[in-house]
Structures are given as structure tokens and as C-alpha cells.
Design a protein around this motif. Structure first.
Motif, mmCIF file in Angstrom:
data_model
loop_
_atom_site.group_PDB
_atom_site.id
_atom_site.type_symbol
_atom_site.label_atom_id
_atom_site.label_comp_id
_atom_site.label_asym_id
_atom_site.label_seq_id
_atom_site.Cartn_x
_atom_site.Cartn_y
_atom_site.Cartn_z
ATOM 1 N N LEU A 74 -14.890 -26.807 -6.425
ATOM 2 C CA LEU A 74 -14.715 -27.054 -5.002
ATOM 3 C C LEU A 74 -15.250 -28.422 -4.630
ATOM 4 O O LEU A 74 -14.965 -28.938 -3.564
ATOM 5 C CB LEU A 74 -15.465 -25.994 -4.181
ATOM 6 C CG LEU A 74 -14.923 -24.582 -4.314
ATOM 7 C CD1 LEU A 74 -15.835 -23.595 -3.599
ATOM 8 C CD2 LEU A 74 -13.519 -24.504 -3.756
ATOM 9 N N GLU A 75 -16.045 -28.976 -5.498
ATOM 10 C CA GLU A 75 -16.711 -30.232 -5.185
ATOM 11 C C GLU A 75 -16.733 -31.093 -6.432
ATOM 12 O O GLU A 75 -16.923 -30.570 -7.532
ATOM 13 C CB GLU A 75 -18.156 -29.936 -4.778
ATOM 14 C CG GLU A 75 -18.483 -30.375 -3.394
ATOM 15 C CD GLU A 75 -19.900 -30.006 -3.003
ATOM 16 O OE1 GLU A 75 -20.584 -30.882 -2.500
ATOM 17 O OE2 GLU A 75 -20.306 -28.839 -3.208
ATOM 18 N N ASN A 79 -20.471 -24.477 -6.226
ATOM 19 C CA ASN A 79 -19.290 -25.210 -5.778
ATOM 20 C C ASN A 79 -18.730 -26.106 -6.881
ATOM 21 O O ASN A 79 -17.521 -26.232 -7.034
ATOM 22 C CB ASN A 79 -19.621 -26.067 -4.548
ATOM 23 C CG ASN A 79 -19.677 -25.229 -3.278
ATOM 24 O OD1 ASN A 79 -19.258 -24.070 -3.274
ATOM 25 N ND2 ASN A 79 -20.205 -25.802 -2.207
ATOM 26 N N PHE A 137 -17.982 -16.421 -0.561
ATOM 27 C CA PHE A 137 -18.762 -17.520 0.002
ATOM 28 C C PHE A 137 -20.038 -17.018 0.657
ATOM 29 O O PHE A 137 -20.172 -15.855 1.000
ATOM 30 C CB PHE A 137 -17.931 -18.291 1.025
ATOM 31 C CG PHE A 137 -16.624 -18.768 0.485
ATOM 32 C CD1 PHE A 137 -16.585 -19.739 -0.495
ATOM 33 C CD2 PHE A 137 -15.427 -18.237 0.957
ATOM 34 C CE1 PHE A 137 -15.378 -20.177 -1.002
ATOM 35 C CE2 PHE A 137 -14.218 -18.671 0.451
ATOM 36 C CZ PHE A 137 -14.185 -19.643 -0.533
ATOM 37 N N GLN A 138 -20.943 -17.974 0.864
ATOM 38 C CA GLN A 138 -22.224 -17.627 1.477
ATOM 39 C C GLN A 138 -22.019 -17.103 2.900
ATOM 40 O O GLN A 138 -22.584 -16.103 3.292
ATOM 41 C CB GLN A 138 -23.150 -18.841 1.474
ATOM 42 C CG GLN A 138 -24.583 -18.489 1.828
ATOM 43 C CD GLN A 138 -25.554 -19.586 1.416
ATOM 44 O OE1 GLN A 138 -25.152 -20.650 0.968
ATOM 45 N NE2 GLN A 138 -26.834 -19.324 1.566
ATOM 46 N N GLY A 139 -21.193 -17.837 3.687
ATOM 47 C CA GLY A 139 -20.722 -17.238 4.949
ATOM 48 C C GLY A 139 -19.520 -16.415 4.574
ATOM 49 O O GLY A 139 -19.028 -16.522 3.475
ATOM 50 N N THR A 157 -25.948 -23.386 -4.110
ATOM 51 C CA THR A 157 -24.563 -23.441 -3.631
ATOM 52 C C THR A 157 -23.852 -24.652 -4.223
ATOM 53 O O THR A 157 -22.684 -24.571 -4.609
ATOM 54 C CB THR A 157 -24.531 -23.487 -2.091
ATOM 55 O OG1 THR A 157 -25.153 -22.311 -1.591
ATOM 56 C CG2 THR A 157 -23.119 -23.557 -1.576
ATOM 57 N N THR A 158 -24.589 -25.752 -4.312
ATOM 58 C CA THR A 158 -23.990 -26.949 -4.897
ATOM 59 C C THR A 158 -23.538 -26.676 -6.330
ATOM 60 O O THR A 158 -22.418 -27.021 -6.712
ATOM 61 C CB THR A 158 -25.006 -28.097 -4.872
ATOM 62 O OG1 THR A 158 -25.462 -28.279 -3.532
ATOM 63 C CG2 THR A 158 -24.375 -29.386 -5.354
#
Ligand SMILES: Nc1ncnc2c1ncn2[C@@H]1O[C@H](COP(=O)(O)OP(=O)(O)OP(=O)(O)O)[C@@H](O)[C@H]1O
Ligand SMILES: [Mg+2]
Lengths: 437, 246
Positions: B54-55, B49, B89-91, B45-46
Motif C-alpha cells: 500500500l505504500e 502497509n 484496516f485499523q479503522g 501500521t507502516t
């Protein structure tokens, strides 16, 4: 986008009804209180006659012998003696001026079907109406001739004319004041003032008089003042005539001086008059002293807006600040709880500006709702002031400028409360809330 | 399209330093479909992102479409996200106050798409994921699988050239998962570059290229041109040394 933000705000408010209602009420109560005190303050400190407040002047003479003490700031009595008022009126000068005092009569038509009522009256000379620009509905002020030789004339107010004559033109008809008949020469509009600036004797917020009769009636009918009478030395009076000769002060006096030159000329006239009186044995003092204040200065001198009023306004703003602090806390909680949603919006392309705008709009909607409810609360508050204290009746109202100020102040208050939470939430990093939940 | 060179990401919490990504180097070409696998907590996910802007990352270089991402302002990154990138997204991360239609509308609004065009696109995307009839439902009125499909529709609505999907089938049954996979393949066929994180070896095999992330490091396993891949082998410490293609 703006409309969309409003739509989002309304949903957000609906989705957290308790917090939202709390916030709206906090603003409303803060605004309500602030507006109540501000309204009263505003009415108190309003210029009662803006285009003439610099022209209309009140002369004061220091009639006391050397060493005399008065309770005013400048140690000058705040009214005139009858004789000084008459002499200043009769002096040779062109400036419109008039002595005046408040009294009252039992008013009736000498017929059995109309019950007599006690009505406050003002004794003035004809110039009074032009100085204070009283608009006539019927007729006109009495003439100089009439006030000198046929003074049993009266100008009645609209409300008395409505009551006794059904609003018809009553000029030429007679009414009875106490037991004398007076001929009506004019009907004047009711004086709808907030501050009774032309006579602060019975309080700055007292009601206006309903009748005007010539000042020259006073000695004829031995009319006493309904205001204050004060003296600086011990005098024993026997009868009304000795009151007129006395050193007691109980008469107000207004003179219209349009220019600095006119003011100077009238000052010289006062000085000359005092010197003349000094030669006749009055004003036994080293320095002759007088004051000539315009309406604005007069209200300040008389402390119509008291320190208490200012403190009250200050306190109410402080209370608003407390409300703002509470709202700030609530907004912080509410907005931060929404951080995950903001993260999603940021991820989907919302800039910080978008997020900030969305939240500021939401805060504004709450502020505006609070402001409008605040006006309602302020009206209730003012109604409360009016009913518990009739003295403030004319004051405790809200004028248009304050009606507009209320939502503005509410918006500003909500901005102040919302800036920090909105700024904080718009700094949300998009990624933080997107990991598996 | 995307080049990462020695990208590193360190999470600093109070006393613990987590190296979520280290020396992560990867090139993704226009039109690729990449499946990312790896154990939980390995940094998938990192990576996604960071790839999706996003990050921020702590070290290394990242260029997307020739733009050096490290030097961009927050606003510029928001613009690129909005213009080029779609996320699943994951969720599900649907906005609970908004109905399905409005959820799909969010990225389009930020992009400034006019209302009429928004409507056409939203209905089109909802149609694609088979939820057109649920447009006025709120997210909580839908099943998990349906919500996931809404999230996919939202990612597609902006017609992104670069689609990042974090476990897009994680909440779906096998049948649904396959349908979603077919949808993604169709989007890929239409030209979008897709990077998809998945735990499902079968789905990963369907992707032309697989990469594996282990302990924040990259193991580029396979690069099959259009052919099904063999199952990703268990992560090995030395996996990243046997990089094939790239
Ligand atoms: N915001 C954060 N602060 C601190 N540590 C983090 C943060 N986000 C992730 N980590 C850590 O970084 C590492 C990688 O996390 P990441 O979410 O990328 O894993 P993942 O591969 O997506 O796992 P999963 O398959 O369970 O979703 C983990 O050890 C995690 O604990
Ligand atoms: Mg993950």
C-alpha cells in the motif's frame, strides 16, 4: 463495470444533492446559452439551398457615372433598375432567370363572407419557380405565353389555399388581388426558409411571400415595391412610368448558371449589354463594372451573419468556459473529499484506471444531465428570442444537428472540467487514509 | 512467502523527518500466523502497509512470492493487492455509500469475479462473520463491532493467501475478539498466511509467532510452533539483538 460506475455516480450525486444540482445547473445554463446563440448562428450561416447555392447567381451592374459612390464593399448597387432587369430577362440567352420584387395585395374572393386580408406577394417570371425549386401541390407555373399576353394569373401558397379553399384544388378558380380578378394556375408549398436569401431587402430573416404574380403585372397595375428603392443621382419622378425609366434600383434578379462556362457566357452577355447601353448614353464611366455572385457569395457580401453574431457565439462559449471553471472547482472539492474512500478502493485492488474511469463516468453523468437540461434552457431561450423579436422567428429554432451537439458539447465541457480532479483523485496513495482515524 | 531485507521508511513532512521503519528485516513463511505488537507510533501500521504494497518504502529490499516489489509499477502493485492480499484496516474503512453486501463486493469487482460467483462468496463470508441478515444495511446502521466484522468479511471474500490485519479486534469486546481470533485461526488453518497487529497480549499469545516493533525496529520475540506464547516482555532497546528463530 461501466454500469456499476453509473450506479456509483448516481449514488454519489444523490449523496451530495446541493453540489450536484449546482454543477448540473452550471452546465445547463452554459449549454443553454451557448446553444441559443449557436442555433441562431447556425441557422443564419446555413446554406439555404445546398445543391444549388453555387449555381444561382445575382448580377449587379455599376450603373453610376464616373465618381458615383455606393455604400457596398465593391461600390456596386445591390439591386437593378427596372429597365436593366427587363433587358437582361429579354436578352437572347437560354439561362433560366427572373427579375423579382416584393409587394402586396389585399386578397379576397369578392364575396361578403370572406374578409379581405393584406398579403405579401412576389412579382416574378415563371422561371423563378424552377430556379428556386418551389414544389407545386396543384397546377404549375404560368406559361411564357400567359405572362406575356394574359398576365392576370396567380400562384398562391398552400396556406392561402387552405384558408380560402379549404385545401381543395383551386386551380382555375379566381381570387381578387386589390380590385382585379386573377385566375389561379398553381398552388405552391409554403416556403419554409430560415434565411430569405432571394431577397435580403426587408431583412435576411423576413417571412416569405404568400402569392406570386407575373412580373409583367407591375407596369399594368403600377405596382410599387415593398422593398428598398435607391438612387445615385437626383431624379424627379412624375408617375409610375418614369420610375420604370429611371436610374433607381429596386429590382432583384436571379439567374441559374450551372457551369463555369455558363457563368462566363452570361458575364459576356452582361458586358455586351453594358457596352450597348454605354453607346446609348448610360454608364458614363471609364471602366464598366459588374458583379455576378452565387448565393453563398451573395449572403457573405450582404453580411447576413454579422460580426455581432460571431461575437455573441464567442461570448457564449466564454461563458460556458466560466461555467466549466466553476464545475472544476466543485468537482475538485467533491472528489478530494472522497480521497479516503478512494484509498480504500485502491487498497482493495483498484488500479488508477479503475478510479479514473469511475470519476470520469460520474462527471459524464453530470455533464449529460446538464446537457439535457441545457437543451430545455436553450428551447426557452429560443422561445424568448422568437417572442420578443418576431423578425427572428424562423431562425430561432434548433435543428437535429444542434440537438445532438448539445449533449456532446456538454460532455466535452464536463470532461474538461473533470479531467484534472479525476486525475488528481486517482493518484491517491492507498495508504494515507488507512492509518487509525 | 515474504522477505524484507533492511527495509526503511522515512516520512518527510515539511521540516520533520520520521524514521517510521529502519533496517527492517523479516522473513515470513507460507502459512504462518504472526502477531505484531509494539507501542503506539512504533511503526506497526507502516510495516503492514509496506508488506501489503500500500505504500512505497524508501530503502531496502522486499520480495513477495519471489517478486521484487521495489521494481513494480503502480498497476502491477494494484494487481497483486487485488489477487493475493486481504486487508483488515485499523479503522473499519467501509465505504459509507455502499451497503454491507456491496462493501464486501468491492475487491471482487476489481478482480473481475462474475456476478453469480460474487454473490455466493459474499453471502458465504457474511455468514462466516454472522452478518448475513444485515446484507442490505448501510455501515452507519451497524455497531462498531459489526462494522469490524464486515471489514473482516471484505478481507476474506477475495480468498487471499496473505491476510494483513491491523487491530482487527480493537473495537470488539472480549467475547467478540475471541470469536474473531477463532475466525482468523480457521482461515490460517485453511492455508492463508496472516500477519496481525494487536495490542491485546492475550490474543498475541495465541499466535504461534510474535514480533515486536519498537521505534521502527524489529524485535522478533518468540517462535512457538503452535504453542501459546508467553506474554511479550516490555520493549527494550536491545530487543532486536535477541532475535530467536526467523
Ligand atoms: N503519512 C505519514 N506522514 C508522516 N508521518 C507518518 C505518516 N504515517 C505515519 N507516520 C509516523 O510514523 C510513525 C509510525 O506510524 P504508524 O502508524 O506505523 O504507527 P503504529 O505503530 O501503527 O501506531 P498505532 O499503534 O498508534 O496505530 C509515527 O511516528 C507516525 O507519526
Ligand atoms: Mg497503527
Amino acid at each position: 463495470m461501466f454500469l456499476h460506475y453509473i450506479d456509483l455516480s448516481i449514488r454519489s450525486i444523490k449523496s451530495t444533492p446541493v453540489i450536484s444540482v449546482l454543477m448540473v445547473f452550471a452546465i445547463a445554463i452554459g449549454i443553454g446559452l451557448t446553444m441559443t446563440s449557436l442555433s441562431v448562428f447556425h441557422m443564419m450561416s446555413m446554406d439555404p439551398i445546398p445543391h444549388k447555392s453555387q449555381a444561382i447567381h445575382f448580377p449587379q451592374l455599376n450603373i453610376m457615372d464616373e465618381g458615383g459612390e455606393w455604400h457596398t464593399d465593391d461600390n456596386i448597387p445591390y439591386q437593378l433598375t427596372y429597365q436593366d432587369a427587363i433587358n437582361l430577362y429579354n436578352a437572347d440567352a437560354d439561362f433560366p432567370r427572373s427579375p423579382s420584387f416584393r409587394s402586396g395585395f389585399s386578397v379576397h374572393l369578392n364575396t361578403p363572407d370572406v374578409k379581405p386580408t393584406m398579403e405579401p406577394a412576389r412579382l416574378v417570371y415563371q422561371e423563378f419557380f424552377s430556379i428556386f425549386e418551389r414544389p407545386f401541390i396543384f397546377g404549375a407555373p404560368w406559361s411564357k405565353e400567359e405572362q406575356q399576353s394574359k398576365p392576370y394569373v396567380v400562384v398562391i401558397s398552400e396556406s392561402i389555399n387552405n384558408r380560402l379553399f379549404n385545401g381543395q384544388n383551386s386551380v382555375g378558380k379566381s381570387i381578387y388581388l386589390d380590385n382585379k380578378s386573377y385566375r389561379i394556375v398553381g398552388v405552391v408549398e409554403d416556403w419554409d426558409h430560415h434565411i430569405k436569401y432571394y431577397d435580403l431587402n426587408n431583412g435576411a430573416f423576413n417571412s416569405p411571400e404568400k402569392l406570386y404574380v407575373p412580373f409583367s403585372i407591375a407596369p399594368l397595375e403600377e405596382i410599387g415595391t415593398w422593398g428598398n428603392t435607391n438612387g445615385w443621382k437626383h431624379e424627379t419622378l412624375n408617375g409610375y412610368q418614369s420610375l420604370l425609366q429611371s436610374e433607381l434600383v429596386w429590382v432583384q434578379f436571379w439567374v441559374q448558371l450551372n457551369t463555369a462556362a455558363e457563368k462566363e457566357a452570361f458575364s459576356a452577355l452582361i458586358m455586351a449589354y453594358m457596352e450597348d447601353q454605354q453607346s446609348k448614353g448610360r454608364f458614363n464611366r471609364d471602366n464598366l463594372q459588374y458583379a455576378l455572385r452565387n448565393v453563398t457569395q451573395w449572403l457573405k457580401y450582404n453580411q447576413v451573419v454579422s460580426e455581432d453574431n460571431r461575437i455573441l457565439v464567442g461570448l457564449s462559449f466564454m461563458f460556458l468556459l466560466v461555467c466549466v471553471a466553476n464545475i472544476l472547482g466543485l468537482l475538485l472539492a467533491k472528489f478530494l473529499k472522497r480521497a479516503p474512500e478512494v484509498g480504500v478502493r485502491r487498497a482493495l485492488g483498484a488500479s488508477k484506471k479503475h478510479i479514473f474511469a469511475q470519476h470520469i463516468v460520474e462527471v459524464s453523468v453530470i455533464g449529460l444531465a446538464g446537457g439535457i437540461l441545457g437543451i430545455v434552457i436553450a428551447q426557452l431561450g429560443l422561445w424568448g428570442v422568437r417572442t420578443t423579436n418576431r423578425y427572428y422567428e424562423a431562425l430561432a429554432t434548433m435543428d437535429v444537428s444542434l440537438l445532438l451537439a448539445a449533449p456532446t458539447i456538454a460532455l466535452m465541457a464536463s470532461f474538461i472540467a473533470g479531467l484534472y480532479p479525476a486525475w488528481l483523485v486517482c493518484r491517491t496513495q492507498p495508504a494515507i487514509y488507512l492509518k487509525s482515524q | 512467502m515474504l522477505t524484507m531485507h533492511n527495509v526503511g521508511k522515512i516520512y518527510q513532512t515539511d521540516s520533520v523527518q520520521t524514521h517510521a521503519l529502519r533496517d527492517f528485516s523479516l522473513t515470513v513463511n507460507e502459512g504462518e500466523f504472526i502477531a505484531v505488537t509494539g507501542p503506539s507510533g512504533s511503526g506497526k501500521t507502516t510495516f503492514l502497509n509496506i508488506a501489503g504494497l500500500l505504500e512505497p518504502f524508501t530503502s531496502g529490499q522486499y520480495t513477495l512470492d519471489g517478486i521484487d516489489i521495489g521494481g513494480l509499477s503502480d498497476n502491477q502493485r494494484a494487481d497483486i493487492r487485488n489477487q493475493k492480499i486481504g486487508y483488515i484496516f485499523q479503522g473499519f474503512n467501509l465505504i459509507p455509500d455502499l451497503n454491507i453486501y456491496e462493501n464486501v463486493e468491492v475487491p471482487l469487482r476489481y478482480r473481475g469475479v462474475p456476478a453469480k460467483e460474487r454473490k455466493v462468496r459474499i453471502l458465504e463470508c457474511l455468514e462466516q462473520v454472522g452478518l448475513a441478515s444485515r446484507a442490505r444495511h448501510l455501515p452507519q446502521q451497524l455497531s462498531g463491532g459489526q462494522q469490524q466484522r464486515v471489514a473482516i468479511a471484505r478481507a476474506l471474500a477475495g480468498k487471499p493467501r496473505f491476510l494483513l490485519a491491523d487491530e482487527p479486534t480493537g473495537n470488539l469486546d472480549t467475547l467478540m475478539a475471541r470469536q474473531v481470533m477463532e475466525l482468523l485461526e480457521e482461515i490460517n488453518q485453511n492455508g492463508a498466511t496472516i500477519v496481525m497487529v494487536t495490542h491485546d497480549p492475550e490474543l498475541a499469545r495465541r499466535a504461534p509467532r510474535n514480533i515486536q516493533v519498537v521505534d521502527g525496529e524489529l524485535a522478533d520475540l518468540t517462535f512457538y510452533q503452535g504453542k501459546p506464547a508467553t506474554p511479550a516482555s516490555a520493549p527494550e532497546k536491545s530487543a532486536h539483538e535477541s532475535v530467536v528463530g526467523g
